[in-house]
Design a protein around this motif. Structure first.
Motif, PDB file in Angstrom:
ATOM      1  N   MET A  23       0.875  -1.314   0.188  1.00  0.00           N
ATOM      2  CA  MET A  23      -0.051   0.114  -0.138  1.00  0.00           C
ATOM      3  C   MET A  23       0.853   1.145  -0.181  1.00  0.00           C
ATOM      4  O   MET A  23       1.800   1.372   0.795  1.00  0.00           O
ATOM      5  CB  MET A  23      -1.020  -0.058   1.351  1.00  0.00           C
ATOM      6  CG  MET A  23      -1.954   1.040   1.288  1.00  0.00           C
ATOM      7  SD  MET A  23      -3.372   0.753   0.405  1.00  0.00           S
ATOM      8  CE  MET A  23      -4.186   2.024   0.830  1.00  0.00           C
ATOM      9  N   SER A  24       0.836   2.187  -0.927  1.00  0.00           N
ATOM     10  CA  SER A  24       1.105   3.485  -0.984  1.00  0.00           C
ATOM     11  C   SER A  24       1.042   4.337   0.300  1.00  0.00           C
ATOM     12  O   SER A  24       0.212   4.342   0.910  1.00  0.00           O
ATOM     13  CB  SER A  24       0.908   4.207  -2.202  1.00  0.00           C
ATOM     14  OG  SER A  24       1.311   5.352  -2.309  1.00  0.00           O
ATOM     15  N   GLU A  25       2.430   5.079   0.564  1.00  0.00           N
ATOM     16  CA  GLU A  25       1.962   6.106   1.725  1.00  0.00           C
ATOM     17  C   GLU A  25       1.375   7.448   1.026  1.00  0.00           C
ATOM     18  O   GLU A  25       1.067   8.163   1.884  1.00  0.00           O
ATOM     19  CB  GLU A  25       3.350   6.076   2.052  1.00  0.00           C
ATOM     20  CG  GLU A  25       4.256   7.221   1.421  1.00  0.00           C
ATOM     21  CD  GLU A  25       5.719   7.282   1.850  1.00  0.00           C
ATOM     22  OE1 GLU A  25       5.782   8.570   2.784  1.00  0.00           O
ATOM     23  OE2 GLU A  25       6.535   6.592   1.656  1.00  0.00           O
ATOM     24  N   PHE A  26       1.291   7.372  -0.077  1.00  0.00           N
ATOM     25  CA  PHE A  26       0.450   8.577  -0.752  1.00  0.00           C
ATOM     26  C   PHE A  26      -1.001   8.744  -0.958  1.00  0.00           C
ATOM     27  O   PHE A  26      -1.263   7.509  -1.468  1.00  0.00           O
ATOM     28  CB  PHE A  26       1.342   9.030  -1.978  1.00  0.00           C
ATOM     29  CG  PHE A  26       2.802   9.312  -1.891  1.00  0.00           C
ATOM     30  CD1 PHE A  26       3.295  10.016  -1.176  1.00  0.00           C
ATOM     31  CD2 PHE A  26       3.813   8.310  -2.206  1.00  0.00           C
ATOM     32  CE1 PHE A  26       4.683  10.658  -1.328  1.00  0.00           C
ATOM     33  CE2 PHE A  26       5.200   8.362  -2.188  1.00  0.00           C
ATOM     34  CZ  PHE A  26       5.608   9.460  -1.436  1.00  0.00           C
ATOM     35  N   PRO A  27      -1.660   9.489  -0.681  1.00  0.00           N
ATOM     36  CA  PRO A  27      -3.189   9.502  -0.793  1.00  0.00           C
ATOM     37  C   PRO A  27      -3.675   9.655  -2.219  1.00  0.00           C
ATOM     38  O   PRO A  27      -4.638   9.262  -2.661  1.00  0.00           O
ATOM     39  CB  PRO A  27      -3.532  10.871  -0.016  1.00  0.00           C
ATOM     40  CG  PRO A  27      -2.231  11.701   0.105  1.00  0.00           C
ATOM     41  CD  PRO A  27      -1.225  10.833   0.075  1.00  0.00           C
ATOM     42  N   SER A  28      -2.719  10.140  -3.147  1.00  0.00           N
ATOM     43  CA  SER A  28      -2.963  10.209  -4.635  1.00  0.00           C
ATOM     44  C   SER A  28      -1.554  10.061  -5.505  1.00  0.00           C
ATOM     45  O   SER A  28      -0.419  10.181  -4.848  1.00  0.00           O
ATOM     46  CB  SER A  28      -3.525  11.463  -4.823  1.00  0.00           C
ATOM     47  OG  SER A  28      -2.724  12.677  -4.670  1.00  0.00           O
ATOM     48  N   LEU A  29      -1.824   9.945  -6.538  1.00  0.00           N
ATOM     49  CA  LEU A  29      -0.666   9.896  -7.481  1.00  0.00           C
ATOM     50  C   LEU A  29      -0.273  11.277  -7.801  1.00  0.00           C
ATOM     51  O   LEU A  29       1.087  11.415  -7.623  1.00  0.00           O
ATOM     52  CB  LEU A  29      -1.175   9.151  -9.049  1.00  0.00           C
ATOM     53  CG  LEU A  29      -0.167   9.459 -10.193  1.00  0.00           C
ATOM     54  CD1 LEU A  29       1.213   8.518  -9.814  1.00  0.00           C
ATOM     55  CD2 LEU A  29      -0.795   8.952 -11.392  1.00  0.00           C
ATOM     56  N   THR A  30      -0.854  12.279  -7.779  1.00  0.00           N
ATOM     57  CA  THR A  30      -0.574  13.473  -7.564  1.00  0.00           C
ATOM     58  C   THR A  30       0.480  13.970  -6.672  1.00  0.00           C
ATOM     59  O   THR A  30       1.486  14.482  -6.747  1.00  0.00           O
ATOM     60  CB  THR A  30      -1.812  14.862  -7.786  1.00  0.00           C
ATOM     61  OG1 THR A  30      -2.552  14.664  -8.854  1.00  0.00           O
ATOM     62  CG2 THR A  30      -1.437  16.089  -7.850  1.00  0.00           C
TER      63      THR A  30
END
Length: 91
Positions: free
Chosen positions: A1-8
């Motif tokens: 799971m990515s630590e970022f809420p969005s690709l942006t």
């Protein structure tokens, strides 16, 4: 799971990391002319963002600055909007 809420958000973090590296390089690490070209190209690209995109990036940069613990990097982030043409020059 990515630590970022969005690709942006992930891409903004990556862009800032690259530009921070280029900005802080010694001449022995990177040719100064190449560094200037990279920074100018990034500013040109950001100058072409739509107002909505610019606002989103400004919000992300502001949040990153608020969370930054390294004083030099925080200053880089605080100056980022003006340095990279995301805000109008103060009159």
């Amino acid at each position: 799971m990515s630590e970022f809420p969005s690709l942006t958000h992930a891409l903004a973090e990556g862009l800032v990391d690259v530009l921070w590296f280029v900005e802080s390089c010694e001449d022995e690490q990177m040719d100064p002319d190449d560094a200037v070209r990279v920074l100018e190209d990034a500013a040109h690209l950001m100058g072409r963002l739509s107002p909505d995109q610019r606002g989103e990036l400004l919000d992300l940069i502001d949040a990153m600055a608020a969370e930054e613990t390294d004083p030099e990097r925080r200053e880089f982030l605080e100056d980022f909007p003006e340095d990279f043409g995301l805000v109008d020059d103060p009159a």
